[in-house]
Design a protein around this motif. Structure first.
Motif, PDB file in Angstrom:
ATOM      1  N   ASP A 353       0.867  -1.174   0.000  1.00  0.00           N
ATOM      2  CA  ASP A 353       0.000   0.000   0.000  1.00  0.00           C
ATOM      3  C   ASP A 353       0.908   1.230   0.000  1.00  0.00           C
ATOM      4  O   ASP A 353       1.538   1.551   1.014  1.00  0.00           O
ATOM      5  CB  ASP A 353      -0.888  -0.010   1.241  1.00  0.00           C
ATOM      6  CG  ASP A 353      -1.787   1.215   1.320  1.00  0.00           C
ATOM      7  OD1 ASP A 353      -1.739   2.069   0.411  1.00  0.00           O
ATOM      8  OD2 ASP A 353      -2.535   1.336   2.315  1.00  0.00           O
ATOM      9  N   GLU A 354       1.010   1.913  -1.131  1.00  0.00           N
ATOM     10  CA  GLU A 354       1.958   3.015  -1.253  1.00  0.00           C
ATOM     11  C   GLU A 354       1.542   4.244  -0.463  1.00  0.00           C
ATOM     12  O   GLU A 354       2.308   5.213  -0.397  1.00  0.00           O
ATOM     13  CB  GLU A 354       2.176   3.343  -2.730  1.00  0.00           C
ATOM     14  CG  GLU A 354       2.836   2.182  -3.475  1.00  0.00           C
ATOM     15  CD  GLU A 354       3.192   2.525  -4.905  1.00  0.00           C
ATOM     16  OE1 GLU A 354       3.350   3.721  -5.219  1.00  0.00           O
ATOM     17  OE2 GLU A 354       3.320   1.595  -5.715  1.00  0.00           O
ATOM     18  N   GLN A 355       0.369   4.229   0.137  1.00  0.00           N
ATOM     19  CA  GLN A 355       0.007   5.292   1.071  1.00  0.00           C
ATOM     20  C   GLN A 355       0.734   5.111   2.398  1.00  0.00           C
ATOM     21  O   GLN A 355       0.854   6.052   3.182  1.00  0.00           O
ATOM     22  CB  GLN A 355      -1.513   5.290   1.312  1.00  0.00           C
ATOM     23  CG  GLN A 355      -2.348   5.537   0.063  1.00  0.00           C
ATOM     24  CD  GLN A 355      -2.059   6.891  -0.564  1.00  0.00           C
ATOM     25  OE1 GLN A 355      -1.999   7.911   0.127  1.00  0.00           O
ATOM     26  NE2 GLN A 355      -1.855   6.896  -1.883  1.00  0.00           N
ATOM     27  N   GLN A 356       1.224   3.876   2.654  1.00  0.00           N
ATOM     28  CA  GLN A 356       1.914   3.588   3.909  1.00  0.00           C
ATOM     29  C   GLN A 356       3.408   3.357   3.735  1.00  0.00           C
ATOM     30  O   GLN A 356       4.197   3.689   4.619  1.00  0.00           O
ATOM     31  CB  GLN A 356       1.330   2.325   4.563  1.00  0.00           C
ATOM     32  CG  GLN A 356      -0.142   2.399   4.917  1.00  0.00           C
ATOM     33  CD  GLN A 356      -0.550   1.155   5.659  1.00  0.00           C
ATOM     34  OE1 GLN A 356      -0.222   0.979   6.839  1.00  0.00           O
ATOM     35  NE2 GLN A 356      -1.258   0.270   4.981  1.00  0.00           N
TER      36      GLN A 356
END
Length: 455
Positions: A353-356
């Motif tokens: 998850d590239e938001q994390q």
């Protein structure tokens, strides 16, 4: 080789692949100057026999020009067979086969272990009318390798040669006094090359250690030396920045629990007969390096087969991780520009998850000493160390906010690129030195160059 001159006169050797040899040299088949002793096969039934346990050399122990004796196993054989199969000082050990680079490679046995025998995939060539050192140099030359490859039985990436074919090897033989002189000169020059190779190899090791230290410090301490710290809960790791997360599992960093973590297909799902020379690329362990993903495998499956295995596809930006190895758990990011592929059963794919978390930071974290320590806690040993997908999912790491991850990557990647370029340049020079060494030996033992007046 331009500094060396040729012999004054040559003659046809009568052997096509050997070509011309000095006029005063002889050509003799190996069977006329040595005996070939085959080894012991594992798995024989010795029930009811008087047996003895003895050290046992395998293909892995017989390297190119030296013996690796740190891991010598033992085997039980009938006591009466010991004399028949025992190695003697001066035996030239040669591998019967394996990977192409193992075919015919070997070294001279000096009686390092007494008694010691050898497996059936290693030949002991016992000279009767030629020095062991000359025979070892000739059989290790490029000329002999050409002969071995021409006579070997070959399958995919594997080759093997029979003792009868070994015995038919034509060997070039100068007069004895000249042979001794040539061996001394070759030993002197190869020792100089070996010293340079060792020096450059050590330099690569130091660069690799520096690279690892930079990564580990960056992913566990961050960039700010003045940041407030907290105890990590891991004794050897010490403190980490206070604002970094509590230890969280890799599973929670995945893009989706159902599809982000996958194994490659098992053998029954991807058969050797389904591998092709073109199509959708298959990703193997050998393609995964801690520095970067580099495809060295040119193996493919059909688009139809890839569609059946779509659950284990790999897209640019995915993190691919080796499940087996020493150590297992080497990670790399599948780079932009690569076409969609599929992983094999010994490779895991993680879609983060590239938001994390940034994929490059995740790969760096897994490859750090922190990551390797965590992976070692859940690895199990079979034929090699292995980490299972279920255990891997549950590994926990302390990580910085994603903005800080990007800052760390921006600061670290230029330094790592410089180190990688220097390692590649040094590795290339090592390869060239080894090629020069091999070419020198080949030219000397086949009479292409005259070293008799060399200083």
């Amino acid at each position: 080789m331009s500094q060396y001159k040729a012999y004054p006169a040559y003659k046809d050797s009568g052997v096509e692949w050997l070509g011309r040899v000095p006029e005063h040299w002889q050509i003799k088949r190996l069977k006329h100057i040595a005996n070939v002793q085959t080894g012991v096969a594992k798995g024989k039934d010795n029930e009811g026999k008087d047996t003895i346990e003895v050290p046992y050399l395998r293909v892995a122990n017989v390297q190119d020009g030296y013996l690796s004796l740190d891991d010598v196993t033992t085997i039980e054989i009938p006591r009466e067979d010991l004399e028949c199969y025992s190695l003697q000082p001066g035996d030239v050990l040669m591998n019967e086969g394996g990977d192409f680079d193992k075919l015919g490679r070997g070294s001279v046995w000096q009686g390092e272990i007494e008694p010691c025998i050898h497996q059936n995939h290693v030949f002991a060539v016992r000279p009767t009318a030629v020095p062991s050192a000359w025979l070892n140099a000739f059989t290790g030359s490029l000329a002999a390798q050409f002969y071995f490859m021409g006579r070997a039985k070959q399958s995919t990436n594997l080759a093997s040669i029979s003792s009868s074919n070994i015995m038919e090897l034509p060997v070039a033989l100068p007069p004895e006094a000249e042979m001794d002189l040539l061996l001394d000169l070759v030993d002197h020059e190869t020792a100089r090359i070996d010293a340079l190779v060792a020096k450059k190899t050590r330099f690569i090791e130091l660069l690799r250690e520096k690279r690892q230290a930079l990564i580990t410090h960056a992913v566990t301490k961050g960039l700010d030396p003045n940041v407030k710290m907290k105890d990590s809960g891991v004794e050897w790791l010490g403190e980490v920045p206070e604002h970094w997360s509590k230890p969280i599992s890799l599973l929670s960093l995945a893009k989706s629990e159902q599809h982000s973590f996958v194994n490659g297909p098992f053998g029954s799902d991807l058969l050797t007969t389904e591998l092709m020379d073109e199509g959708v690329p298959v990703i193997y362990i050998r393609d995964i390096r801690a520095s970067a993903y580099r495809r060295v495998s040119e193996v493919f499956v059909s688009p139809a087969k890839a569609e059946q295995l779509r659950f284990c596809n790999v897209l640019p930006g995915d993190v691919v991780i080796s499940k087996v190895g020493d150590p297992p758990g080497i990670a790399a990011v599948y780079p932009a520009g690569e076409e969609e592929g599929i992983v094999t059963q010994d490779v895991m794919r993680l879609r983060v998850d590239e938001q994390q978390v940034e994929p490059d930071f995740m790969a760096m974290l897994i490859n750090s000493d922190y990551g390797r320590f965590n992976i070692s806690q859940v690895s199990v040993e079979s034929t090699r160390l292995r980490v299972g997908l279920g255990d891997f999912k549950q590994l926990k790491f302390t990580i910085p906010p994603v903005v800080e991850q990007r800052m760390i990557l921006a600061a670290l990647q230029p330094m790592l690129s410089q180190i990688d370029a220097l390692m590649d340049k040094t590795a290339t020079s090592v390869t060239l030195l080894k090629e020069r060494r091999s070419a020198l030996i080949t030219a000397a033992v086949t009479g292409q160059i005259d070293l008799r007046e060399a200083v």
